[in-house]
Design a protein around this motif. Structure first.
Motif, PDB file in Angstrom:
ATOM      1  N   TYR A  84      81.687  15.952 -16.792  1.00 18.91           N
ATOM      2  CA  TYR A  84      80.958  14.857 -16.162  1.00 18.91           C
ATOM      3  C   TYR A  84      80.884  15.062 -14.654  1.00 18.91           C
ATOM      4  CZ  TYR A  84      82.185  12.611 -20.569  1.00 18.91           C
ATOM      5  OH  TYR A  84      82.356  12.323 -21.889  1.00 18.91           O
ATOM      6  N   ARG A  85      79.712  14.765 -14.089  1.00 14.86           N
ATOM      7  CA  ARG A  85      79.609  14.742 -12.624  1.00 14.86           C
ATOM      8  C   ARG A  85      80.332  13.503 -12.151  1.00 14.86           C
ATOM      9  NH1 ARG A  85      74.373  17.544 -10.274  1.00 14.86           N
ATOM     10  NH2 ARG A  85      75.544  17.141  -8.405  1.00 14.86           N
ATOM     11  N   THR A  86      81.182  13.654 -11.182  1.00 10.60           N
ATOM     12  CA  THR A  86      82.029  12.569 -10.719  1.00 10.60           C
ATOM     13  C   THR A  86      81.879  12.412  -9.211  1.00 10.60           C
ATOM     14  OG1 THR A  86      83.626  13.080 -12.448  1.00 10.60           O
ATOM     15  CG2 THR A  86      84.406  11.725 -10.627  1.00 10.60           C
ATOM     16  N   SER A  87      81.827  11.164  -8.740  1.00 16.48           N
ATOM     17  CA  SER A  87      81.810  10.876  -7.312  1.00 16.48           C
ATOM     18  C   SER A  87      82.956   9.945  -6.982  1.00 16.48           C
ATOM     19  CB  SER A  87      80.495  10.197  -6.899  1.00 16.48           C
ATOM     20  OG  SER A  87      79.420  11.093  -7.005  1.00 16.48           O
ATOM     21  N   HIS A 141      83.125  21.271  -5.622  1.00 18.28           N
ATOM     22  CA  HIS A 141      83.023  19.905  -5.111  1.00 18.28           C
ATOM     23  C   HIS A 141      82.201  19.886  -3.831  1.00 18.28           C
ATOM     24  CE1 HIS A 141      86.523  21.657  -3.169  1.00 18.28           C
ATOM     25  NE2 HIS A 141      86.379  20.781  -2.194  1.00 18.28           N
ATOM     26  N   TYR A 142      81.801  18.690  -3.482  1.00 14.37           N
ATOM     27  CA  TYR A 142      80.898  18.449  -2.373  1.00 14.37           C
ATOM     28  C   TYR A 142      81.479  17.313  -1.554  1.00 14.37           C
ATOM     29  CZ  TYR A 142      76.132  19.167  -0.686  1.00 14.37           C
ATOM     30  OH  TYR A 142      75.051  19.542   0.036  1.00 14.37           O
ATOM     31  N   LEU A 188      72.023  16.523  -5.721  1.00 11.06           N
ATOM     32  CA  LEU A 188      71.639  16.767  -7.115  1.00 11.06           C
ATOM     33  C   LEU A 188      71.261  18.224  -7.359  1.00 11.06           C
ATOM     34  CD1 LEU A 188      69.623  13.522  -7.905  1.00 11.06           C
ATOM     35  CD2 LEU A 188      71.928  14.124  -8.662  1.00 11.06           C
ATOM     36  N   GLU A 211      75.280  22.591  -7.676  1.00  7.40           N
ATOM     37  CA  GLU A 211      75.939  22.715  -8.980  1.00  7.40           C
ATOM     38  C   GLU A 211      77.301  22.040  -9.029  1.00  7.40           C
ATOM     39  OE1 GLU A 211      74.597  24.081 -11.791  1.00  7.40           O
ATOM     40  OE2 GLU A 211      72.769  24.196 -10.612  1.00  7.40           O
ATOM     41  N   SER A 212      77.767  21.550  -7.891  1.00 11.94           N
ATOM     42  CA  SER A 212      79.093  20.918  -7.846  1.00 11.94           C
ATOM     43  C   SER A 212      79.124  19.708  -8.768  1.00 11.94           C
ATOM     44  CB  SER A 212      79.436  20.472  -6.436  1.00 11.94           C
ATOM     45  OG  SER A 212      79.491  21.574  -5.572  1.00 11.94           O
ATOM     46  N   ILE A 213      80.252  19.562  -9.434  1.00 11.96           N
ATOM     47  CA  ILE A 213      80.360  18.454 -10.366  1.00 11.96           C
ATOM     48  C   ILE A 213      81.204  17.307  -9.803  1.00 11.96           C
ATOM     49  CG2 ILE A 213      80.000  19.826 -12.434  1.00 11.96           C
ATOM     50  CD1 ILE A 213      83.047  19.863 -12.802  1.00 11.96           C
ATOM     51  N   PHE A 214      81.707  17.485  -8.598  1.00 11.15           N
ATOM     52  CA  PHE A 214      82.565  16.470  -8.010  1.00 11.15           C
ATOM     53  C   PHE A 214      82.130  16.261  -6.571  1.00 11.15           C
ATOM     54  CE2 PHE A 214      86.325  14.463  -6.392  1.00 11.15           C
ATOM     55  CZ  PHE A 214      86.904  13.837  -7.489  1.00 11.15           C
ATOM     56  N   SER A 215      81.825  15.019  -6.196  1.00 10.48           N
ATOM     57  CA  SER A 215      81.465  14.750  -4.805  1.00 10.48           C
ATOM     58  C   SER A 215      82.404  13.693  -4.231  1.00 10.48           C
ATOM     59  CB  SER A 215      80.005  14.307  -4.670  1.00 10.48           C
ATOM     60  OG  SER A 215      79.760  13.139  -5.413  1.00 10.48           O
TER      61      SER A 215
END
Length: 110
Positions: free
Chosen positions: A8-11, A40-41, A100, A103-107
């Motif tokens: 899951y993409r997570t912020s 991550h971002y 968006l 490709e990072s899935i965590f911001s």
């Protein structure tokens, strides 16, 4: 758990008063994600910070200048920070496209 981030993409949005440890917490999360090879971002939303202990991918200071806002509008630092964030929000569509496309899935928003 770590496995959750793989699917899951997570912020995470980190908020707090000045001096409460937001930057230290962001650095700790970033180090943890690096250690576990999780892309991550990091987005810095503090226009008044002078130095960050981590590298941000997007930095509000690249878009707005807090001192210039203070001088132009004859405002103090608190009101100028609100104006700075409001100005940054006008660019949020561009920020969202960049995030968006990555490709990072965590911001981490701090």
């Amino acid at each position: 758990t770590i496995n959750h981030f793989m699917y899951y993409r997570t912020s995470v949005i980190i908020l707090g008063m000045a001096g409460s440890g937001k930057s230290t917490f962001t650095l700790t999360i970033s180090d943890y994600l690096k250690y576990n090879n999780i892309s991550h971002y990091i987005i810095n939303l503090d226009p008044g910070c002078i130095k960050l202990p981590y590298i941000s991918n997007i930095d509000i200071r690249d878009t707005v200048n807090l001192r210039a806002i203070m001088k132009y509008h004859s405002m103090g630092p608190n009101a100028s920070m609100i104006v700075a964030v409001n100005l940054f929000i006008t660019k949020f569509d561009e920020v969202n496209i960049v995030i968006l496309a990555d490709e990072s899935i965590f911001s981490i928003w701090q």
